[in-house]
Enzyme design. Structure first.
Site, short mmCIF file in Angstrom:
data_model
loop_
_atom_site.label_atom_id
_atom_site.label_comp_id
_atom_site.label_asym_id
_atom_site.label_seq_id
_atom_site.Cartn_x
_atom_site.Cartn_y
_atom_site.Cartn_z
CG ASN A 293 -1.67 1.25 1.44
OD1 ASN A 293 -1.75 2.09 0.54
ND2 ASN A 293 -2.27 1.42 2.62
CE LYS B 242 0.14 3.34 4.77
NZ LYS B 242 0.10 3.48 6.19
CG HIS C 35 -5.86 1.79 5.28
ND1 HIS C 35 -5.39 2.71 6.20
CD2 HIS C 35 -4.84 0.93 5.07
CE1 HIS C 35 -4.14 2.40 6.52
NE2 HIS C 35 -3.79 1.33 5.85
CD GLU D 55 -2.77 5.43 6.92
OE1 GLU D 55 -2.69 5.51 5.69
OE2 GLU D 55 -1.86 4.95 7.62
CD GLU E 198 -3.56 -2.72 7.31
OE1 GLU E 198 -2.48 -2.96 6.81
OE2 GLU E 198 -4.16 -1.65 7.11
N GLY F 157 2.50 1.81 10.84
CA GLY F 157 3.48 2.87 10.68
C GLY F 157 4.20 3.25 11.97
CB SER G 175 5.23 -2.27 12.00
OG SER G 175 4.80 -0.95 12.27
C1 PEP Z 1 -0.82 0.04 6.20
O1 PEP Z 1 -0.99 1.24 6.29
O2 PEP Z 1 -1.63 -0.66 5.58
C2 PEP Z 1 0.36 -0.53 6.85
C3 PEP Z 1 0.32 -1.79 7.19
O3 PEP Z 1 1.42 0.32 7.08
P1 PEP Z 1 2.85 -0.06 7.71
O4 PEP Z 1 3.32 -1.34 7.06
O5 PEP Z 1 3.73 1.09 7.37
O6 PEP Z 1 2.64 -0.24 9.17
#
Ligand code: PEP
Length: 257
Positions: free
Chosen positions: A10, A12, A93, A95, A168, A174, A214
Site C-alpha cells: 500500500n 498510500k 483502511h 486512515e 491491521e 506505521g 509494521s
Molecule cells: C498500512 O498502512 O496498511 C500498513 C500496514 O502500514 P505499515 O506497514 O507502514 O505499518
C-alpha cells in the site's frame, strides 16, 4: 485448498512517475517468486502506467467512491478504477475510517460498489489502542467486519473468491510496533470463525486474511507462519523493491531455474 501467500504493498500518498522504476523492479523480482502472489496499490495516478508495464504483479487502488458516477468532485468510481487497469481496491483502511470519517455503512456501500464493478477487494479492519487496552479488540473487529461486508447473503456467496480481509491493528500501523504473534493468532482465528459463519466452511475457510502493521523483511517469515495468516498488507516497507521483495522472499522460496 491452501492459497499462495498474498503480499500487497500500500503505497498510500507516495509516488510520482519516478517510482515506476521501483514497480518495474518489484515486477521483475516477483517473476522469480511464483510461490507468492504480489500486488501493489499505488496512488491513482500510477495505476494505469503500472498496469501497462507489469507482466506479473497485480495493481490496485486504495479507495473508491460508492456511487457509479455523478457530481462527486475529486472522487473516483470502482468502474473507473477497473478501466484504468486496477484489479482490486483496498477499502476501509483505518486512515480512511479515521482521517475521512468513513463509517462501517459507507465502507459497506463501497465494498458493494467495487464487487459490482468486478473488482476484488481487500477489506481492512482493526482496533485502536484504547479498544485493545479495554480487552474488547476481538469483539470490535468482528462487529466492524460484519458491518462492512456486503449486506446480502447472496452477494456474499457470489463474491467470496474476490474478498480478502486485512487485519491491521491501528496501533501497529506505521509505528514499528508489530503485534505479537499471539495477538495476531487470536484476531486471525476470530476473523476465520466469522468468515466460516458468514460464507460456510469451504468458502470461509479458503479466504485469505492478511496481517498489516509494521511488517518488514525481518519479521515477515514468523508472522506468515501464524495459523490463518494468508499474507501481508505492507505500507512503509513496500516503497522500495528491496524491502518489499525482502518480505516476499522471507515468505516464498525463489523458483528453481
Ligand atoms: C498500512 O498502512 O496498511 C500498513 C500496514 O502500514 P505499515 O506497514 O507502514 O505499518
Amino acid at each position: 485448498m491452501a492459497r499462495r501467500p498474498y503480499i500487497v504493498g500500500n503505497w498510500k500518498m507516495h509516488g510520482t512517475r519516478a517510482m515506476l522504476s521501483e514497480a518495474r523492479a518489484i515486477d521483475r523480482a516477483a517473476q522469480r517468486l511464483l510461490k507468492v502472489e504480489v500486488a501493489i496499490a499505488p496512488p491513482y495516478t500510477l495505476i494505469h502506467p503500472i498496469h501497462r508495464e507489469a507482466e506479473l504483479i497485480a495493481v490496485g487502488a486504495q479507495d473508491c467512491h460508492e456511487a457509479e458516477g455523478g457530481a462527486f468532485t475529486g472522487d473516483i468510481s470502482a468502474a473507473m478504477l477497473a478501466d484504468a487497469g486496477a484489479q482490486f481496491v483496498i477499502l476501509g483502511h483505518s486512515e480512511r475510517r479515521e482521517g475521512h470519517g468513513e463509517s462501517n455503512a459507507l465502507v459497506r456501500a463501497k465494498t458493494e460498489a467495487a464487487l459490482n464493478a468486478g473488482l476484488k477487494i481487500i477489506l481492512c479492519c482493526g482496533e485502536n489502542a484504547a479498544t485493545r487496552a479495554e480487552g474488547k479488540a476481538v469483539d470490535f473487529v468482528r462487529r466492524q467486519l460484519k458491518a462492512s461486508l456486503p449486506a446480502s447473503a447472496a452477494e456474499l456467496a457470489d463474491a467470496s473468491d474476490r474478498i480478502t480481509i486485512a487485519y491491521e491493528p491501528i496501533w501497529a500501523i506505521g509505528t514499528g510496533n508489530t503485534a505479537t504473534l499471539e495477538d495476531i493468532a487470536e484476531k486471525h482465528s476470530a476473523i476465520r470463525a466469522l468468515l466460516v459463519d458468514l460464507f460456510g466452511d469451504e468458502q470461509g475457510g479458503d479466504m485469505r486474511i492478511l496481517y498489516g502493521g509494521s511488517v518488514k523483511p525481518e519479521n515477515a517469515g514468523e508472522i506468515l507462519r501464524v495459523a490463518d495468516v494468508g499474507g501481508a498488507l505492507v505500507g512503509g516497507a513496500s516503497l522500495t523493491a528491496d524491502s518489499f521483495m525482502g518480505i516476499a522472499l522471507a515468505v516464498g522460496e525463489p523458483n528453481e531455474s
